[in-house]
Design a protein around this motif. Sequence first.
Motif, PDB file in Angstrom:
ATOM      1  N   LEU A   1      -6.585 -11.240  11.078  1.00  0.00           N
ATOM      2  CA  LEU A   1      -8.131 -11.248  10.845  1.00  0.00           C
ATOM      3  C   LEU A   1      -8.598 -10.047  11.396  1.00  0.00           C
ATOM      4  O   LEU A   1      -9.922  -9.549  10.920  1.00  0.00           O
ATOM      5  N   GLY A   2      -8.199  -9.224  12.599  1.00  0.00           N
ATOM      6  CA  GLY A   2      -8.766  -8.328  12.867  1.00  0.00           C
ATOM      7  C   GLY A   2      -8.736  -7.086  12.157  1.00  0.00           C
ATOM      8  O   GLY A   2      -9.726  -6.036  12.676  1.00  0.00           O
ATOM      9  N   ILE A   3      -8.143  -6.981  11.236  1.00  0.00           N
ATOM     10  CA  ILE A   3      -8.158  -5.861   9.990  1.00  0.00           C
ATOM     11  C   ILE A   3      -8.297  -6.443   8.550  1.00  0.00           C
ATOM     12  O   ILE A   3      -8.042  -6.209   7.656  1.00  0.00           O
ATOM     13  N   GLY A   4      -8.765  -7.798   8.437  1.00  0.00           N
ATOM     14  CA  GLY A   4      -8.878  -8.556   7.357  1.00  0.00           C
ATOM     15  C   GLY A   4      -9.921  -9.016   6.782  1.00  0.00           C
ATOM     16  O   GLY A   4     -10.027  -9.853   5.846  1.00  0.00           O
ATOM     17  N   VAL A   5     -11.265  -8.372   7.186  1.00  0.00           N
ATOM     18  CA  VAL A   5     -12.445  -8.669   6.806  1.00  0.00           C
ATOM     19  C   VAL A   5     -12.797  -7.680   5.504  1.00  0.00           C
ATOM     20  O   VAL A   5     -12.993  -6.134   5.979  1.00  0.00           O
ATOM     21  N   GLY A   6     -12.797  -8.145   4.522  1.00  0.00           N
ATOM     22  CA  GLY A   6     -12.766  -7.187   3.247  1.00  0.00           C
ATOM     23  C   GLY A   6     -13.810  -7.516   2.024  1.00  0.00           C
ATOM     24  O   GLY A   6     -13.923  -8.710   2.153  1.00  0.00           O
ATOM     25  N   ASP A   7     -14.372  -6.508   1.509  1.00  0.00           N
ATOM     26  CA  ASP A   7     -15.248  -6.946   0.325  1.00  0.00           C
ATOM     27  C   ASP A   7     -14.192  -7.862  -0.753  1.00  0.00           C
ATOM     28  O   ASP A   7     -14.464  -8.359  -1.730  1.00  0.00           O
ATOM     29  N   ARG A   8     -13.099  -7.124  -0.608  1.00  0.00           N
ATOM     30  CA  ARG A   8     -11.760  -7.643  -1.501  1.00  0.00           C
ATOM     31  C   ARG A   8     -10.463  -7.959  -0.719  1.00  0.00           C
ATOM     32  O   ARG A   8     -10.177  -7.027  -0.211  1.00  0.00           O
ATOM     33  N   VAL A   9     -10.219  -9.247  -0.598  1.00  0.00           N
ATOM     34  CA  VAL A   9      -8.897  -9.694   0.076  1.00  0.00           C
ATOM     35  C   VAL A   9      -7.817 -10.230  -1.151  1.00  0.00           C
ATOM     36  O   VAL A   9      -8.272 -11.054  -1.764  1.00  0.00           O
ATOM     37  N   TYR A  10      -6.713  -9.477  -1.167  1.00  0.00           N
ATOM     38  CA  TYR A  10      -5.679  -9.884  -2.019  1.00  0.00           C
ATOM     39  C   TYR A  10      -4.356 -10.111  -1.208  1.00  0.00           C
ATOM     40  O   TYR A  10      -4.277  -9.564  -0.036  1.00  0.00           O
ATOM     41  N   MET A  11      -3.572 -11.496  -1.735  1.00  0.00           N
ATOM     42  CA  MET A  11      -2.527 -11.768  -1.195  1.00  0.00           C
ATOM     43  C   MET A  11      -1.352 -11.171  -2.237  1.00  0.00           C
ATOM     44  O   MET A  11      -1.569 -11.433  -3.405  1.00  0.00           O
ATOM     45  N   MET A  12      -0.421 -10.748  -1.840  1.00  0.00           N
ATOM     46  CA  MET A  12       0.873 -10.454  -2.444  1.00  0.00           C
ATOM     47  C   MET A  12       1.322 -11.645  -2.871  1.00  0.00           C
ATOM     48  O   MET A  12       1.311 -12.813  -1.996  1.00  0.00           O
ATOM     49  N   GLU A  13       2.124 -12.061  -3.971  1.00  0.00           N
ATOM     50  CA  GLU A  13       2.658 -13.358  -4.548  1.00  0.00           C
ATOM     51  C   GLU A  13       3.426 -14.092  -3.170  1.00  0.00           C
ATOM     52  O   GLU A  13       3.468 -15.087  -3.209  1.00  0.00           O
ATOM     53  N   ASN A  14       4.303 -13.419  -2.662  1.00  0.00           N
ATOM     54  CA  ASN A  14       5.413 -13.965  -1.712  1.00  0.00           C
ATOM     55  C   ASN A  14       4.703 -13.540  -0.197  1.00  0.00           C
ATOM     56  O   ASN A  14       5.859 -12.962   0.532  1.00  0.00           O
ATOM     57  N   THR A  15       3.593 -14.109   0.178  1.00  0.00           N
ATOM     58  CA  THR A  15       3.254 -13.750   1.368  1.00  0.00           C
ATOM     59  C   THR A  15       2.473 -14.950   2.078  1.00  0.00           C
ATOM     60  O   THR A  15       2.101 -15.767   1.430  1.00  0.00           O
ATOM     61  N   TRP A  16       2.027 -14.894   3.170  1.00  0.00           N
ATOM     62  CA  TRP A  16       1.372 -16.131   3.751  1.00  0.00           C
ATOM     63  C   TRP A  16       0.360 -15.742   4.545  1.00  0.00           C
ATOM     64  O   TRP A  16       0.156 -14.552   5.268  1.00  0.00           O
ATOM     65  N   TYR A  17      -0.721 -16.522   4.705  1.00  0.00           N
ATOM     66  CA  TYR A  17      -2.095 -16.094   5.400  1.00  0.00           C
ATOM     67  C   TYR A  17      -2.743 -17.387   6.262  1.00  0.00           C
ATOM     68  O   TYR A  17      -3.067 -18.284   5.439  1.00  0.00           O
ATOM     69  N   THR A  18      -2.493 -17.561   7.512  1.00  0.00           N
ATOM     70  CA  THR A  18      -2.947 -18.646   8.113  1.00  0.00           C
ATOM     71  C   THR A  18      -3.154 -18.600   9.514  1.00  0.00           C
ATOM     72  O   THR A  18      -2.782 -17.519   9.997  1.00  0.00           O
ATOM     73  N   VAL A  19      -3.680 -19.628  10.277  1.00  0.00           N
ATOM     74  CA  VAL A  19      -3.991 -19.604  11.636  1.00  0.00           C
ATOM     75  C   VAL A  19      -2.840 -19.378  12.725  1.00  0.00           C
ATOM     76  O   VAL A  19      -2.783 -18.947  13.629  1.00  0.00           O
TER      77      VAL A  19
END
Length: 317
Positions: free
Chosen positions: A205-223
């Motif tokens: 999150l420290g560099i994840g605040v964007g106007d557009r946020v995308y994830m590549m298909e084989n990635t993960w994003y969680t707490v």
Amino acid sequence: MEYLDFEMPIKDLQDQLAKCQVIGEESEVDVTETCKKIEEKLAKAKKDIYKNLTAWQRVQLSRHPNRPYTLDYIKALCGDTFMELHGDRSVKDDKAMIGGLGKIGDQSFMFVGQQKGYNTKTRQYRNFGMANPEGYRKALRLMRMAEKFGIPVITFVDTPGAYPGLEAEERGQGEAIARNIFEMTRLKTPIITVIIGEGASGGALGIGVGDRVYMMENTWYTVISPESCSSILWRSWEYKEQAAEALKLTGDDMKKQGLIDGIINEPLGGAHSDREGAFKAVKDQILKAFGELKDLSEADLVAQRMDKFSNMGVYKE
């Protein structure tokens, strides 16, 4: 090439194909038809495996040792135009967080992202992609510089989390991440974020605040990582697969919940199996997003970004 446990059927077929081709080269036996049948089985196996991945298998792919990292993407997108910038002007230069100026075509961008290592030595040098407070302060310094000169920002997220060491806490790890989130919400230049590997906790999150946020298909994003979640809930890492499912950490889950703007499809087999294909997919998505943002006024850009993050989640007043 290294193979994950669920990729072993693919490895077996590739080994069979290699042996078949060697027999054809070293003897007068015509093995064309046999090789063709193995290739068909191989293509079907790849399709069946990679199109039906579980959440835990995507986590494994996101950590694949051959997967491209931040500097790989930057070099592929910018070539020789990238100039890395160093230091937070306070403590030191954090090697886990890299950033600098580069061009995609004729457009300049400020790139910021976590960088992992390729072997034991470089992994230690990069602190396994876990940034200290000075890393987040360096990132913020570069983003403010980009804002000053009207340069859009691209952030690449790939971290198991911010560094949890005592010295990091002493230097204000929590404050550094919180400050970045606060400042990024009102930065007066376009921000495009791409999760290219692991996206864990406040470190992401420290560099994840964007106007557009995308994830590549084989990635993960969680707490929290599946292993840590399993150790908290079940007092054991053995339930990491169940934890991965429960955390809803894949791109599909995040898109359904409205937490990201899109998913960047990877080549069949993952980004590590076709790096050039992965680089092109990321480049195309970045340029498309920038095209949508470049004509917005500073006021509209900030307002839309703040509205976007303010509307996330379910709550009652």
